[in-house]
Design a protein around this motif. Structure first.
Motif, mmCIF file in Angstrom:
data_model
loop_
_atom_site.group_PDB
_atom_site.id
_atom_site.type_symbol
_atom_site.label_atom_id
_atom_site.label_comp_id
_atom_site.label_asym_id
_atom_site.label_seq_id
_atom_site.Cartn_x
_atom_site.Cartn_y
_atom_site.Cartn_z
ATOM 1 N N TYR A 118 0.998 -1.143 0.136
ATOM 2 C CA TYR A 118 0.024 0.080 -0.036
ATOM 3 C C TYR A 118 0.738 1.325 0.007
ATOM 4 O O TYR A 118 1.650 1.694 1.026
ATOM 5 C CB TYR A 118 -0.764 0.240 1.413
ATOM 6 C CG TYR A 118 -1.961 0.988 0.973
ATOM 7 C CD1 TYR A 118 -2.008 1.969 0.254
ATOM 8 C CD2 TYR A 118 -2.962 1.138 2.514
ATOM 9 C CE1 TYR A 118 -3.195 3.104 0.356
ATOM 10 C CE2 TYR A 118 -3.779 2.111 2.144
ATOM 11 C CZ TYR A 118 -4.115 3.107 1.264
ATOM 12 O OH TYR A 118 -5.195 4.024 1.188
ATOM 13 N N ASP A 143 0.864 5.237 -1.967
ATOM 14 C CA ASP A 143 0.207 6.036 -2.756
ATOM 15 C C ASP A 143 1.772 6.703 -3.404
ATOM 16 O O ASP A 143 2.883 6.741 -2.896
ATOM 17 C CB ASP A 143 -0.570 7.060 -2.386
ATOM 18 C CG ASP A 143 -1.861 6.562 -2.005
ATOM 19 O OD1 ASP A 143 -2.470 5.602 -2.848
ATOM 20 O OD2 ASP A 143 -2.613 6.813 -1.278
ATOM 21 N N ASP A 197 -9.408 -1.604 -4.536
ATOM 22 C CA ASP A 197 -8.058 -2.247 -3.802
ATOM 23 C C ASP A 197 -8.824 -3.046 -2.517
ATOM 24 O O ASP A 197 -8.632 -2.454 -1.442
ATOM 25 C CB ASP A 197 -7.230 -1.066 -3.505
ATOM 26 C CG ASP A 197 -6.052 -1.912 -3.040
ATOM 27 O OD1 ASP A 197 -5.668 -3.050 -2.685
ATOM 28 O OD2 ASP A 197 -4.883 -1.015 -2.876
ATOM 29 N N ARG A 256 -8.643 3.568 -4.805
ATOM 30 C CA ARG A 256 -7.531 4.282 -5.110
ATOM 31 C C ARG A 256 -7.951 4.804 -6.559
ATOM 32 O O ARG A 256 -8.605 4.485 -7.340
ATOM 33 C CB ARG A 256 -6.480 3.276 -5.244
ATOM 34 C CG ARG A 256 -6.210 2.343 -4.336
ATOM 35 C CD ARG A 256 -5.258 2.824 -2.916
ATOM 36 N NE ARG A 256 -4.019 3.232 -3.211
ATOM 37 C CZ ARG A 256 -3.132 2.470 -3.215
ATOM 38 N NH1 ARG A 256 -3.236 1.123 -3.085
ATOM 39 N NH2 ARG A 256 -1.997 3.103 -3.414
ATOM 40 N N THR A 274 -5.556 7.721 -2.586
ATOM 41 C CA THR A 274 -6.626 7.179 -1.987
ATOM 42 C C THR A 274 -7.674 7.866 -1.790
ATOM 43 O O THR A 274 -7.513 9.059 -1.289
ATOM 44 C CB THR A 274 -6.155 6.556 -0.601
ATOM 45 O OG1 THR A 274 -4.989 5.653 -0.691
ATOM 46 C CG2 THR A 274 -7.444 5.702 0.115
#
Ligand SMILES: *[C@@H]1O[C@H](CO)[C@@H](O)[C@H](O)[C@H]1NC(C)=O
Length: 277
Positions: free
Chosen positions: A101, A103, A129, A136, A145
């Motif tokens: 996870y 971003d 996700d 996301r 997110t």
């Protein structure tokens, strides 16, 4: 000898007749509609990708596909030129294929075994996700997110998207009319809606905006013309009735009744048409 083989022949004939009879009666209601063709356009084994889901991007010039390899939690794009498969390019996802996870920029973003995604008219990609219990977004600037970020565990809370929660098993579909993502939340047996930003639902190609402007102009002109023609055509039929014929209260003909200035509604219609055009 002959009599012993008779029952067998009779049974065979009966079975044969029954099979034909069921086909005639249509117990199997199958209608084979012809005229379709199936072609393999991407062979995952040849490209070392395990395609789980695919969506084509919007736009007249772009025939690109986005492919999700769920096992590797990685998204790829493939372009086609003259229906030849182009190079498979990694769009975003883990280099080692492990779930995670992260971003941020496309090169280092990580996902956790997503199995479904949707694309809006700006070609932003929305990812269910599931492993991270969030939704996301992949845009040109990177990965963010957009829902579930404050919770990150299963649930069914609605409200501000970052505080919403989802089941282990949900899928997304883009709805341009609602300008929203529709969420089929299997685990919670719910259909949910995540409202998107208006800019994500606007048609991106300038050609179609121009096209719709032209179509609108033509529409106005045609409507005006029809209005004039109708106005002139209706006038003589409406006018004679105003003096000589008094409609009974049961069948009031509003078109035929003059207003206070002595003008019939068809005159009014004509006047309005002139003003509108
Ligand atoms: C959303 O979650 C955050 C972090 O847990 C919390 O501070 C905030 O009050 C929540 N907002 C709402 C509207 O529930």
């Amino acid at each position: 000898m002959a009599s012993s083989s008779n029952p067998l022949i009779i049974i065979t004939i009966v079975v044969f007749l029954l099979i034909n009879l069921t086909q005639v009666i249509g117990v199997e209601n199958i209608l084979l509609e012809e005229g379709y063709t199936v072609t393999t356009i991407i062979d995952g084994d040849k490209l070392s990708v395990n395609p789980y889901a695919v969506i084509s991007l919007y736009g007249s010039s772009s025939s690109d596909l986005v492919i999700l390899d769920s096992v590797k939690s990685t998204f790829y794009t493939v372009s086609f030129s003259d229906s030849q498969v182009g190079e498979l390019k990694k769009l975003a996802g883990n280099t080692n294929g492990a779930a995670g996870y992260k971003d941020g920029d496309l090169g280092s973003a990580e996902f956790n075994k997503p199995k479904n995604f949707a694309v809006d008219k700006k070609n932003n990609i929305y990812i269910a996700d599931k492993g991270n219990h969030v939704i996301r977004k992949i845009s040109k600037t990177g990965v963010t997110t957009i829902a579930g970020g404050n919770i990150r565990k299963t649930g069914k809370a609605d409200g501000p998207a970052q505080n919403a929660s989802f089941s282990d098993d949900f899928e997304l579909a883009f709805d341009s009319q609602r300008c929203a993502l529709l969420i089929s939340d299997h685990g919670n047996r719910l259909i949910r809606q995540l409202d998107l930003k208006a800019e994500d639902c606007a048609d991106t190609s300038s050609g179609s905006v121009l096209g719709s402007t032209i179509a609108w102009s033509i529409g106005v002109v045609v409507t005006c013309l029809i209005g004039f023609v109708l106005g002139f055509a209706v006038r003589p039929y409406v006018l004679p009735y105003t003096g000589s014929f008094r409609p009974t209260s049961g069948q009031h003909d509003m078109e035929a009744l003059p207003n206070q200035s002595g003008e019939t509604s068809s005159d009014l219609l004509l006047r309005q048409q002139k003003r509108n055009c």
